[in-house]
Design an enzyme around this catalytic site. Structure first.
Site, PDB file in Angstrom:
ATOM      1  N   ARG A  38       0.828  -1.218   0.000  1.00 44.78           N
ATOM      2  CA  ARG A  38       0.000   0.000   0.000  1.00 44.78           C
ATOM      3  C   ARG A  38       0.859   1.263   0.000  1.00 44.78           C
ATOM      4  O   ARG A  38       0.510   2.248  -0.639  1.00 44.78           O
ATOM      5  CB  ARG A  38      -0.918   0.021   1.215  1.00 44.78           C
ATOM      6  CG  ARG A  38      -2.180  -0.756   0.984  1.00 44.78           C
ATOM      7  CD  ARG A  38      -3.194  -0.482   2.050  1.00 44.78           C
ATOM      8  NE  ARG A  38      -4.481  -1.040   1.651  1.00 44.78           N
ATOM      9  CZ  ARG A  38      -5.468  -1.298   2.490  1.00 44.78           C
ATOM     10  NH1 ARG A  38      -5.322  -1.042   3.778  1.00 44.78           N
ATOM     11  NH2 ARG A  38      -6.599  -1.784   2.050  1.00 44.78           N
ATOM     12  N   LYS A 193     -19.307 -16.149   3.375  1.00 40.98           N
ATOM     13  CA  LYS A 193     -20.725 -15.950   3.677  1.00 40.98           C
ATOM     14  C   LYS A 193     -21.491 -15.237   2.591  1.00 40.98           C
ATOM     15  O   LYS A 193     -21.008 -14.278   2.008  1.00 40.98           O
ATOM     16  CB  LYS A 193     -20.848 -15.100   4.946  1.00 40.98           C
ATOM     17  CG  LYS A 193     -20.478 -15.815   6.214  1.00 40.98           C
ATOM     18  CD  LYS A 193     -20.726 -14.875   7.361  1.00 40.98           C
ATOM     19  CE  LYS A 193     -20.453 -15.489   8.709  1.00 40.98           C
ATOM     20  NZ  LYS A 193     -20.519 -14.459   9.742  1.00 40.98           N
ATOM     21  N   GLY A 347      -9.428  -8.789   0.708  1.00 36.93           N
ATOM     22  CA  GLY A 347      -8.291  -9.192   1.537  1.00 36.93           C
ATOM     23  C   GLY A 347      -7.860 -10.627   1.295  1.00 36.93           C
ATOM     24  O   GLY A 347      -6.695 -10.898   0.997  1.00 36.93           O
ATOM     25  N   GLY A 370     -12.785  -3.177   1.606  1.00 36.03           N
ATOM     26  CA  GLY A 370     -14.146  -2.667   1.801  1.00 36.03           C
ATOM     27  C   GLY A 370     -14.622  -1.782   0.660  1.00 36.03           C
ATOM     28  O   GLY A 370     -15.759  -1.909   0.200  1.00 36.03           O
TER      29      GLY A 370
HETATM   30  P1  ADP Z   1     -12.393 -11.687   0.612  1.00 33.66           P
HETATM   31  O1  ADP Z   1     -11.640 -11.238   1.837  1.00 33.66           O
HETATM   32  O2  ADP Z   1     -11.492 -11.890  -0.567  1.00 33.66           O
HETATM   33  O3  ADP Z   1     -13.558 -10.796   0.303  1.00 33.66           O
HETATM   34  P2  ADP Z   1     -13.985 -13.537   2.167  1.00 33.66           P
HETATM   35  O4  ADP Z   1     -13.514 -12.888   3.428  1.00 33.66           O
HETATM   36  O5  ADP Z   1     -15.397 -13.345   1.782  1.00 33.66           O
HETATM   37  O6  ADP Z   1     -13.018 -13.160   0.952  1.00 33.66           O
HETATM   38  O7  ADP Z   1     -13.821 -15.126   2.319  1.00 33.66           O
HETATM   39  C1  ADP Z   1     -12.593 -15.767   2.497  1.00 33.66           C
HETATM   40  C2  ADP Z   1     -12.734 -16.979   3.363  1.00 33.66           C
HETATM   41  O8  ADP Z   1     -13.719 -17.880   2.879  1.00 33.66           O
HETATM   42  C3  ADP Z   1     -11.449 -17.784   3.424  1.00 33.66           C
HETATM   43  O9  ADP Z   1     -10.920 -17.694   4.730  1.00 33.66           O
HETATM   44  C4  ADP Z   1     -11.862 -19.204   3.073  1.00 33.66           C
HETATM   45  O10 ADP Z   1     -11.247 -20.186   3.894  1.00 33.66           O
HETATM   46  C5  ADP Z   1     -13.350 -19.181   3.306  1.00 33.66           C
HETATM   47  N1  ADP Z   1     -14.041 -20.230   2.545  1.00 33.66           N
HETATM   48  C6  ADP Z   1     -14.070 -20.401   1.212  1.00 33.66           C
HETATM   49  N2  ADP Z   1     -14.760 -21.506   0.872  1.00 33.66           N
HETATM   50  C7  ADP Z   1     -15.198 -22.059   2.030  1.00 33.66           C
HETATM   51  C8  ADP Z   1     -15.967 -23.238   2.348  1.00 33.66           C
HETATM   52  N3  ADP Z   1     -16.433 -24.036   1.393  1.00 33.66           N
HETATM   53  N4  ADP Z   1     -16.211 -23.490   3.661  1.00 33.66           N
HETATM   54  C9  ADP Z   1     -15.750 -22.664   4.614  1.00 33.66           C
HETATM   55  N5  ADP Z   1     -15.022 -21.540   4.391  1.00 33.66           N
HETATM   56  C10 ADP Z   1     -14.745 -21.244   3.095  1.00 33.66           C
HETATM   57 MG    MG Z   2     -12.031 -11.493   3.948  1.00 36.33          MG
END
Ligand code: ADP
Ligand code: MG
Length: 389
Positions: A38, A193, A347, A370
């Site tokens: 960053r 989620k 992230g 975000g």
């Molecule tokens: P980002 O930070 O890129 O927006 P998220 O925070 O939404 O991504 O999600 C990342 C997390 O989702 C990771 O820690 C990963 O382990 C988890 N994840 C992905 N697929 C699954 C799954 N099938 N079951 C449980 N956790 C999952």
């Molecule tokens: Mg995340």
């Protein structure tokens, strides 16, 4: 996309006092910066201002000190990394004097903005006091532009305001990906989620040609289609919402047809690939299966633009990284061959790109988490809006 002014639009920079909002909210462990990207990415803006003889004052936040000074969250470590002086001057006489002493081409960093309650409160009085010794305001902090904070929003109304080079790059890349993309356009949304990305899914449905849903959020969609998801992470209360998205979408939606399951989330667990119709207790769905990966790859072959947010599986724990890594490597290869424009953010997505060793092979990786998500949701970002009004 709304119009904003950029650095070359500034009529005169020589001898001008320029306040630059940057995002140097970097991860620090045991007194060391663990990822400097960053900070490194604001260097072009800094060089531009220095080379044009401006007097530069950088401002940033670090962590969440909640309006109180916290020595643990001092920007000293960042000032040292940049090789510039850290000033403790507060808005008012102290800051006026400190800025008056600066010479053209000189750079100074102010202490963590979030030590002052007026920052997160978007306090117009603080903004006025802060702006007083300056001629120009530059926002190079896209990653915080979803926050209506003083140094991002209120201050932009006090001074002639311009987008920095990184801000400009982020906005152009995002515009290329969603506002005026080359079609076919695909979005890959994964992660933990549905609830955190509901708005993202709803907005993307209206814009993309193909929406790939992966990660744990795909489990909610599988449940909504009547499949047993065993012991998988799932948000059953969102089943109806998932059904509505599936029914109302005007795009093709790809949901896993086969998955990798195990009965615990660990590297030593026995992992099995199976069709989604065969999932049952005690299975936990932890990754997309090979058939699903092949289907996504086939679709990528005829795609011109792809937006990526969220991993397809628990990529932190092999072998549940296979689906995510395979897809990211395919995107990297197609991008490098000039067939695909790829834009990624988030992230854990950036961590997954590093894990797959393809961070330098995407068209663009957003520095924002975000702000990138809010932008994917179709929200107006206060920091960007303030640059245009
Ligand atoms: P980002 O930070 O890129 O927006 P998220 O925070 O939404 O991504 O999600 C990342 C997390 O989702 C990771 O820690 C990963 O382990 C988890 N994840 C992905 N697929 C699954 C799954 N099938 N079951 C449980 N956790 C999952
Ligand atoms: Mg995340």
């Amino acid at each position: 996309m709304t119009q904003f002014k950029t650095l070359p639009d500034i009529p005169q920079l020589k001898d001008k006092a320029v306040l630059v909002r940057v995002d140097m909210n970097v991860p620090i462990q045991d007194g060391r910066i663990t990822d400097t990207s960053r900070i490194d990415r604001i260097q072009p803006t800094l060089d531009y201002l220095i080379n044009h003889g401006a007097k530069v004052v950088l401002v940033s936040h670090l962590g969440r000190p909640k309006g109180k000074a916290d020595p643990e969250l001092s920007l000293k470590i960042i000032a040292d990394y940049l090789g510039v002086a850290l000033s403790q001057a507060q808005a008012g006489d102290e800051l006026d004097t400190a800025v008056a002493k600066l010479k053209p081409g000189q750079v100074m960093l102010l202490e963590n903005l979030r030590f002052y309650p007026g920052e997160e409160a978007n306090d117009p009085v603080l903004a006025k006091a802060m702006a007083k010794p300056f001629d120009i305001y530059v926002n190079d902090a896209f990653a915080v532009s979803h926050r209506a904070h003083m140094s991002v929003e209120a201050i932009a109304h006090q001074l002639p305001a311009y987008a920095g080079l990184l801000m400009e790059e982020e906005l152009m890349a995002l515009q290329q990906a969603l506002t005026s993309p080359q079609h076919p356009l695909m979005a890959i949304v994964g992660g933990a989620k549905v609830s955190t990305k509901l708005q993202v899914l709803e907005n993307l449905c209206q814009k993309v040609d193909t929406l790939v849903i992966g990660g744990a959020m795909a489990n909610t969609f599988l449940l909504a289609q009547g499949y047993d998801v065993g012991a998988s992470l799932v948000e059953s209360e969102l089943c109806e919402t998932a059904q509505n998205i599936l029914q109302q979408a005007s795009c093709t939606i790809l949901i896993p047809t086969d998955v990798t399951v195990a009965d615990e989330v660990s590297a030593t667990a026995k992992s099995i690939d199976k069709p989604v119709s065969e999932v049952c207790l005690p299975d936990m769905i932890l990754d997309a299966g090979p058939e699903t990966v092949a289907a996504i790859e086939e679709m990528l072959g005829v795609t011109k633009t792809v937006v990526i947010n969220g991993p397809l599986g628990v990529f932190e724990i092999p072998p549940f990284d296979l689906g995510t890594v395979a897809i990211l490597k395919t995107i990297a290869r197609l991008t490098q061959a000039g067939h695909l424009v790829s834009v990624a953010g988030g992230g854990d997505t950036v961590a997954a790109l590093k894990h797959a060793e393809v961070e330098s092979d995407m068209t663009y990786i957003s520095t924002a988490g975000g702000a990138f998500l809010e932008w994917l949701e179709g929200c107006k970002l206060p920091g960007v809006e303030a640059l245009t009004s």
